[in-house]
Design an enzyme around this catalytic site. Structure first.
Site, PDB file in Angstrom:
ATOM      1  N   THR A   1      35.476  -8.538  38.450  1.00 45.93           N
ATOM      2  CA  THR A   1      36.915  -8.017  39.729  1.00 45.93           C
ATOM      3  C   THR A   1      37.928  -8.304  39.261  1.00 45.93           C
ATOM      4  O   THR A   1      38.377  -9.380  38.321  1.00 45.93           O
ATOM      5  CB  THR A   1      36.301  -9.003  40.758  1.00 45.93           C
ATOM      6  OG1 THR A   1      34.966  -9.114  41.261  1.00 45.93           O
ATOM      7  CG2 THR A   1      37.615  -8.389  41.840  1.00 45.93           C
TER       8      THR A   1
ATOM      9  N   ARG B   1      25.234  -4.315  49.852  1.00 46.79           N
ATOM     10  CA  ARG B   1      26.012  -6.088  49.952  1.00 46.79           C
ATOM     11  C   ARG B   1      26.989  -5.872  49.685  1.00 46.79           C
ATOM     12  O   ARG B   1      27.950  -4.785  49.059  1.00 46.79           O
ATOM     13  CB  ARG B   1      25.286  -6.925  48.599  1.00 46.79           C
ATOM     14  CG  ARG B   1      25.523  -8.467  48.875  1.00 46.79           C
ATOM     15  CD  ARG B   1      26.868  -8.160  47.655  1.00 46.79           C
ATOM     16  NE  ARG B   1      27.738  -9.297  47.251  1.00 46.79           N
ATOM     17  CZ  ARG B   1      28.439  -9.969  47.050  1.00 46.79           C
ATOM     18  NH1 ARG B   1      28.893  -8.498  46.594  1.00 46.79           N
ATOM     19  NH2 ARG B   1      28.788 -11.302  46.568  1.00 46.79           N
ATOM     20  N   VAL B   2      28.018  -6.888  50.242  1.00 44.72           N
ATOM     21  CA  VAL B   2      29.392  -6.700  50.383  1.00 44.72           C
ATOM     22  C   VAL B   2      29.767  -8.590  50.508  1.00 44.72           C
ATOM     23  O   VAL B   2      29.260  -9.267  51.246  1.00 44.72           O
ATOM     24  CB  VAL B   2      29.971  -5.909  51.455  1.00 44.72           C
ATOM     25  CG1 VAL B   2      31.583  -5.934  51.122  1.00 44.72           C
ATOM     26  CG2 VAL B   2      29.924  -4.652  51.622  1.00 44.72           C
TER      27      VAL B   2
ATOM     28  N   ASP C   1      33.281 -10.991  49.129  1.00 38.80           N
ATOM     29  CA  ASP C   1      34.534 -11.956  49.745  1.00 38.80           C
ATOM     30  C   ASP C   1      35.644 -10.240  49.822  1.00 38.80           C
ATOM     31  O   ASP C   1      36.798 -10.237  50.570  1.00 38.80           O
ATOM     32  CB  ASP C   1      34.767 -12.983  48.874  1.00 38.80           C
ATOM     33  CG  ASP C   1      34.935 -12.751  47.774  1.00 38.80           C
ATOM     34  OD1 ASP C   1      34.204 -12.424  47.054  1.00 38.80           O
ATOM     35  OD2 ASP C   1      36.396 -12.569  46.913  1.00 38.80           O
TER      36      ASP C   1
ATOM     37  N   GLY D   1      35.426 -14.612  42.288  1.00 35.66           N
ATOM     38  CA  GLY D   1      34.107 -15.458  41.769  1.00 35.66           C
ATOM     39  C   GLY D   1      33.095 -14.568  42.880  1.00 35.66           C
ATOM     40  O   GLY D   1      32.960 -13.687  43.359  1.00 35.66           O
TER      41      GLY D   1
ATOM     42  N   GLY E   1      30.987 -14.078  45.888  1.00 38.63           N
ATOM     43  CA  GLY E   1      31.826 -14.459  46.977  1.00 38.63           C
ATOM     44  C   GLY E   1      30.775 -14.582  48.284  1.00 38.63           C
ATOM     45  O   GLY E   1      31.515 -14.500  49.248  1.00 38.63           O
TER      46      GLY E   1
END
Ligand code: ASP
Length: 296
Positions: free
Chosen positions: A158, A186-187, A189, A210, A212
């Site tokens: 990320t 899926r989502v 943080d 990192g 999430g």
């Protein structure tokens, strides 16, 4: 005020032979954001432009080069936070946008809403004049090979940026394709306010990366900013936040970049590595693939 910027290319454990390419892009992203700030531009512009560079970099899991989900589709999330107004723009599970952070910025500035997801977010991008690109065009051959092998170990990560401009405004931006090979829908943080990013003028700004599922349960960047509101420096707040999440989870796997209200920088991580670029007190651009390489 003296502007400040720090960017990241994720916190995890990737192969050492990626370090050269990662450092090059982090250097370039820091330079682009710094150029905006030096020209009197806003913290929001600086973090968006810096993240655009990293979204284009095939080595990072954001924009072009993101790793597909378990169905072989790239689903991307992004968040941008304006510390001056406390407004944010976020998108999740977008599939046809080359620069998800720029779509998040448009959500912030050109809609009456904060968060768009899925097909509606892609449609919003088209309505607001952004070109839609076929999902497969954003998936590099390397990322596709990883999907085929069902193995995403050793990949970079990320991306994000936090900045302070010469007016003292702070901003945070995060962009990701999420955990590699994640289940569809899926989502993590990254697009969630207070988890993937937070910014509040006079207090500071923080960006997280990192695992999430841990970061969002800890509201990690809100926690970090709350510590700065209590008087912690950026580095003290980053350390306290990693200590906090480490106490919540075995193997917390989180990383943070932070700027406090006085423009001091902080970095902390509970992962083996964190990849960062920043402008030091010496005015020079630095990069490090490990938090221990971070010197203000
Ligand atoms: N935090 C991101 C997520 O869980 C992944 C990452 O930062 O690498 O979606």
């Amino acid at each position: 005020m003296e502007p400040r910027i720090i960017v990241h290319g994720g916190a995890w454990d990737w192969a050492d032979d990626l370090h050269g390419a990662m450092a090059g892009y982090l250097q370039q992203a820091t330079a682009v954001g710094w150029g905006v700030l030096q020209a009197g531009g806003s913290a929001l512009d600086a973090v968006e432009r810096a993240v655009n560079v990293l979204e284009d970099a095939p080595v990072f899991e954001a924009g072009t080069g993101g790793i597909p989900n378990a169905d072989g589709v790239l689903e991307m999330d992004a968040l941008i936070v304006d510390g001056a107004t406390h407004k944010f723009g976020a998108v999740a599970a977008v599939r046809q946008v080359q620069y998800p952070i720029s779509l998040a910025r448009k959500v912030l500035e050109e809609t009456d809403h904060c968060f768009f997801v899925g097909a509606g977010a892609d449609q919003l991008a088209a309505r607001l004049g952004m070109p839609l690109v076929p999902n497969a065009r954003l998936i590099t051959p390397e990322a596709f090979a990883q999907f085929k092998r069902a193995d995403a170990t050793g990949t970079a990560d990320t991306v994000g940026a936090v900045a302070m401009d010469s007016m003292g405004n702070v901003a945070a931006a995060t962009s990701t394709s999420g955990l590699p090979l994640k289940p569809a829908g899926r989502v993590g943080d990254s697009p969630l306010l207070g988890s993937g990013g937070f910014a509040w003028n006079g207090v500071g700004a923080a960006g997280a990366t990192g695992y999430g599922e841990n970061i969002m349960q800890a509201l990690l960047t809100k926690y970090t900013c709350d510590k700065m509101a209590q008087g912690f420096t950026a580095q003290e707040a980053a350390n306290a936040a990693i200590h906090y999440i480490d106490g919540m989870f075995v193997n917390s796997m989180a990383g943070l970049i932070v700027i406090d209200g006085r423009g001091r920088l902080g970095v902390a991580h509970s992962t083996p590595k964190i990849a960062i670029g920043w402008v030091g007190d010496d005015g020079a651009i630095h990069t490090a693939m490990d938090g221990s390489g971070f010197k203000k």
